[in-house]
Design a protein around this motif. Structure first.
Motif, PDB file in Angstrom:
ATOM      1  N   ALA A  22       0.840  -1.187   0.000  1.00 34.95           N
ATOM      2  CA  ALA A  22       0.000   0.000   0.000  1.00 34.95           C
ATOM      3  C   ALA A  22       0.879   1.243   0.000  1.00 34.95           C
ATOM      4  CB  ALA A  22      -0.901  -0.011   1.224  1.00 34.95           C
ATOM      5  N   ALA A  23       0.532   2.182  -0.855  1.00 35.29           N
ATOM      6  CA  ALA A  23       1.309   3.408  -0.999  1.00 35.29           C
ATOM      7  C   ALA A  23       0.522   4.610  -0.515  1.00 35.29           C
ATOM      8  CB  ALA A  23       1.709   3.604  -2.457  1.00 35.29           C
ATOM      9  N   SER A  24       1.237   5.528   0.109  1.00 35.00           N
ATOM     10  CA  SER A  24       0.611   6.776   0.513  1.00 35.00           C
ATOM     11  C   SER A  24       0.676   7.765  -0.642  1.00 35.00           C
ATOM     12  CB  SER A  24       1.331   7.346   1.732  1.00 35.00           C
ATOM     13  OG  SER A  24       2.666   7.677   1.374  1.00 35.00           O
ATOM     14  N   GLY A  25      -0.060   8.847  -0.537  1.00 32.41           N
ATOM     15  CA  GLY A  25       0.030   9.891  -1.535  1.00 32.41           C
ATOM     16  C   GLY A  25      -1.002   9.752  -2.639  1.00 32.41           C
ATOM     17  N   ARG A  26      -1.210  10.852  -3.365  1.00 27.02           N
ATOM     18  CA  ARG A  26      -2.255  10.894  -4.386  1.00 27.02           C
ATOM     19  C   ARG A  26      -1.714  10.722  -5.788  1.00 27.02           C
ATOM     20  NH1 ARG A  26      -5.183  16.371  -2.683  1.00 27.02           N
ATOM     21  NH2 ARG A  26      -3.026  16.935  -2.251  1.00 27.02           N
ATOM     22  N   THR A  27      -0.407  10.416  -5.906  1.00 31.46           N
ATOM     23  CA  THR A  27       0.174  10.279  -7.237  1.00 31.46           C
ATOM     24  C   THR A  27       0.637   8.860  -7.513  1.00 31.46           C
ATOM     25  OG1 THR A  27       2.340  10.934  -6.386  1.00 31.46           O
ATOM     26  CG2 THR A  27       0.913  12.673  -7.261  1.00 31.46           C
ATOM     27  N   PHE A  28       0.052   7.900  -6.817  1.00 32.92           N
ATOM     28  CA  PHE A  28       0.470   6.507  -6.970  1.00 32.92           C
ATOM     29  C   PHE A  28       0.411   6.077  -8.420  1.00 32.92           C
ATOM     30  CE2 PHE A  28       1.217   2.205  -5.856  1.00 32.92           C
ATOM     31  CZ  PHE A  28       0.341   1.419  -6.582  1.00 32.92           C
TER      32      PHE A  28
END
Length: 121
Positions: A22-28
């Protein structure tokens, strides 16, 4: 971007596991993603990679046909489905992300912590 890998565990040879990252941020959706692994006493090695759109994937020869990398950009998550596991697959598995690279070299800018996979014979 911060990465959190999960899903490792103990499984018998021939079994299956699905790892998640799982990745944070809105630009995955702009990041290429990769999975690497490192067995005790060995160097980190490439397992699989996927482009930002998910349209292109690469696999190490050792896992081709057994592992599948995929991603869900709506959930900011990349997966590694592992089937027909072998004792030789025992390792800590790491996910990685980069905005300009998704190949088989460890050139990614961001790395998650490892999740341990142990395959018993």
């Amino acid at each position: 971007v911060q990465l959190q890998a999960s899903g490792g565990g103990l499984v018998r040879a021939g079994g299956s596991l699905r790892l998640s990252c799982a990745a944070s941020g809105r630009t995955f959706s702009s990041y290429g993603m990769g999975w690497f692994r490192q067995a005790p006493g060995k160097e980190r090695e490439f397992v699989a990679a996927i482009s930002s759109s998910g349209g292109t994937t690469y696999y190490a020869d050792s896992v081709k046909g057994r592992f599948t990398i995929s991603r869900d950009n709506a959930k900011n998550t990349v997966y590694l489905e592992m089937n027909s596991l072998e004792p030789e697959d025992t390792a800590a598995y790491y996910c990685a992300a980069d905005q300009t690279y998704y190949g088989n070299a460890p050139l990614y800018d961001y790395w998650g912590q490892g999740t341990l996979v142990t395959v018993s014979s």
